[in-house]
Design an enzyme around this catalytic site. Structure first.
Site, PDB file in Angstrom:
ATOM      1  N   GLU A   1      14.956 -61.670 -47.664  1.00 57.33           N
ATOM      2  CA  GLU A   1      14.322 -62.963 -47.890  1.00 57.33           C
ATOM      3  C   GLU A   1      14.929 -63.615 -49.127  1.00 57.33           C
ATOM      4  OE1 GLU A   1      10.188 -63.069 -45.838  1.00 57.33           O
ATOM      5  OE2 GLU A   1       9.918 -62.410 -47.884  1.00 57.33           O
TER       6      GLU A   1
ATOM      7  N   GLU B   1       7.314 -62.759 -54.007  1.00 58.52           N
ATOM      8  CA  GLU B   1       6.186 -63.322 -54.765  1.00 58.52           C
ATOM      9  C   GLU B   1       5.513 -62.246 -55.621  1.00 58.52           C
ATOM     10  OE1 GLU B   1       4.403 -65.146 -51.344  1.00 58.52           O
ATOM     11  OE2 GLU B   1       6.097 -66.525 -51.276  1.00 58.52           O
TER      12      GLU B   1
ATOM     13  N   LYS C   1       0.266 -64.343 -46.372  1.00 58.35           N
ATOM     14  CA  LYS C   1       0.132 -64.577 -47.816  1.00 58.35           C
ATOM     15  C   LYS C   1      -1.350 -64.810 -48.143  1.00 58.35           C
ATOM     16  CE  LYS C   1       4.886 -66.072 -47.861  1.00 58.35           C
ATOM     17  NZ  LYS C   1       5.932 -66.878 -48.454  1.00 58.35           N
TER      18      LYS C   1
ATOM     19  N   GLY D   1       9.494 -70.854 -48.185  1.00 58.47           N
ATOM     20  CA  GLY D   1       8.542 -71.962 -48.321  1.00 58.47           C
ATOM     21  C   GLY D   1       9.192 -73.268 -48.740  1.00 58.47           C
TER      22      GLY D   1
ATOM     23  N   HIS E   1       7.640 -57.881 -51.863  1.00 57.65           N
ATOM     24  CA  HIS E   1       7.822 -59.306 -51.558  1.00 57.65           C
ATOM     25  C   HIS E   1       8.212 -60.055 -52.835  1.00 57.65           C
ATOM     26  CE1 HIS E   1       7.099 -63.431 -50.364  1.00 57.65           C
ATOM     27  NE2 HIS E   1       7.225 -63.010 -49.114  1.00 57.65           N
TER      28      HIS E   1
ATOM     29  N   SER F   1      11.626 -69.678 -44.312  1.00 55.79           N
ATOM     30  CA  SER F   1      11.562 -70.892 -43.487  1.00 55.79           C
ATOM     31  C   SER F   1      11.997 -70.666 -42.035  1.00 55.79           C
ATOM     32  CB  SER F   1      12.368 -72.024 -44.137  1.00 55.79           C
ATOM     33  OG  SER F   1      11.861 -72.296 -45.433  1.00 55.79           O
TER      34      SER F   1
ATOM     35  N   ASN G   1       3.614 -63.009 -42.199  1.00 54.16           N
ATOM     36  CA  ASN G   1       3.000 -62.724 -43.496  1.00 54.16           C
ATOM     37  C   ASN G   1       2.108 -63.915 -43.849  1.00 54.16           C
ATOM     38  OD1 ASN G   1       2.367 -62.279 -46.159  1.00 54.16           O
ATOM     39  ND2 ASN G   1       4.466 -62.460 -46.925  1.00 54.16           N
TER      40      ASN G   1
HETATM   41  P1  13P Z   1       8.183 -69.008 -45.274  1.00 47.36           P
HETATM   42  O1  13P Z   1       8.422 -68.695 -43.820  1.00 47.36           O
HETATM   43  O2  13P Z   1       6.939 -69.822 -45.495  1.00 47.36           O
HETATM   44  O3  13P Z   1       9.403 -69.593 -45.911  1.00 47.36           O
HETATM   45  O4  13P Z   1       7.894 -67.618 -46.005  1.00 47.36           O
HETATM   46  C1  13P Z   1       8.771 -66.562 -45.845  1.00 47.36           C
HETATM   47  C2  13P Z   1       8.174 -65.357 -46.442  1.00 47.36           C
HETATM   48  O5  13P Z   1       8.080 -65.226 -47.653  1.00 47.36           O
HETATM   49  C3  13P Z   1       7.643 -64.322 -45.547  1.00 47.36           C
HETATM   50  O6  13P Z   1       7.324 -63.165 -46.227  1.00 47.36           O
END
Ligand code: 13P
Length: 252
Positions: free
Chosen positions: A168, A98, A11, A174, A96, A214, A9
């Site tokens: 997640e 976010e 983002k 992150g 997601h 992560s 992803n």
């Molecule tokens: P990270 O791998 O940067 O922690 O992000 C995970 C994520 O949100 C994938 O959709």
């Protein structure tokens, strides 16, 4: 036997120019090393066409990170699933954290999007997961159960083959903090049991559940060794071929 499904992803990273170059490099690297998993990348909307030019006939699926909850109309700034389908995009990430956290997407809104995506013939990666506050308050199972029950409301058993769930935990995204493989596996087991309760043992056993938060070359093997972890949804480490390739080829 569930086939491993590893997804990146991106983002809000990578311009069309950067995405095209990345896709060429990733495809070349995957061809050279060989990968034995289902693979996907999800670029930002405007980067998708450039990436598709490179990956169209390749084994790497190009997905969207989100879509509108309507097919067309006066929804300024939104992108319809029909527009994605027309480009050749058949997979979408929905729910997601976010999107939930920064853009107010509720389980109900996400449910509407999931039903619409399925109606449009798309595959869905449905993200679920708890915040640190919820975990510490002992609400992990309650949160996951309602995300699954509400998010998948009205989804027929026959459509479940088009659904992947990504677990997640919000506190692991992150942050460099990964859930331990044991904690992730037990959340995945709970998700699988919930799907069994709502659908059937067969559907639950065939459900692909990705872990996200992560994921890196250094922890992917331990995560993937767990019974209920069938793949990964990778954020930061999917942004460079150097870091993403060893994740895609963790089993080589
Ligand atoms: P990270 O791998 O940067 O922690 O992000 C995970 C994520 O949100 C994938 O959709």
């Amino acid at each position: 036997m569930r086939k491993a499904y590893i997804a990146g992803n991106w983002k809000m990273n990578m311009t069309a120019t950067e995405g095209r170059e990345y896709a060429k490099a990733l495809l070349a690297a995957v061809k050279e090393k060989g990968a034995d998993v289902k693979m996907m990348v999800a670029p930002p909307f405007v980067t998708i066409p450039a990436v598709l030019e490179v990956l169209k006939d390749s084994p790497i699926i190009v997905a969207a990170q989100n879509m509108a909850d309507h097919k067309s109309g006066a929804y300024t700034g939104e992108v319809s699933p029909l527009m994605l389908k027309d480009l050749g995009v058949n997979t979408v990430i929905l729910g997601h954290s976010e999107r939930r956290q920064y853009y107010g997407e509720t389980n109900e809104i996400i449910n509407g999007k999931i039903l619409l995506a399925l109606e449009c013939g798309m595959d869905v990666v449905y993200c679920v997961g708890e915040t640190l506050e919820e975990r510490e308050a002992g609400k992990l199972e309650e949160v996951l159960a309602s995300q699954i029950e509400v998010g998948l409301k009205g989804v027929d058993a026959s459509a479940m083959a088009h659904i992947t769930i990504a677990y997640e935990p919000v506190w692991a995204i992150g942050t460099g903090k990964t859930a331990s493989a044991e904690d992730a596996d037990s959340a995945h087991l709970f998700i699988r049991e919930t799907v069994e309760r709502l659908y059937s043992k067969d559907i639950a056993e065939n459900l692909i559940i990705q872990y996200g938060g992560s994921v890196k070359a250094g922890n992917v093997k331990a995560l993937m060794a767990k019974e209920n972890i069938d793949g990964a949804l990778v954020g930061g480490a999917s942004l460079s071929v150097e870091q993403f390739l060893p994740i895609l080829t963790f089993n080589k």
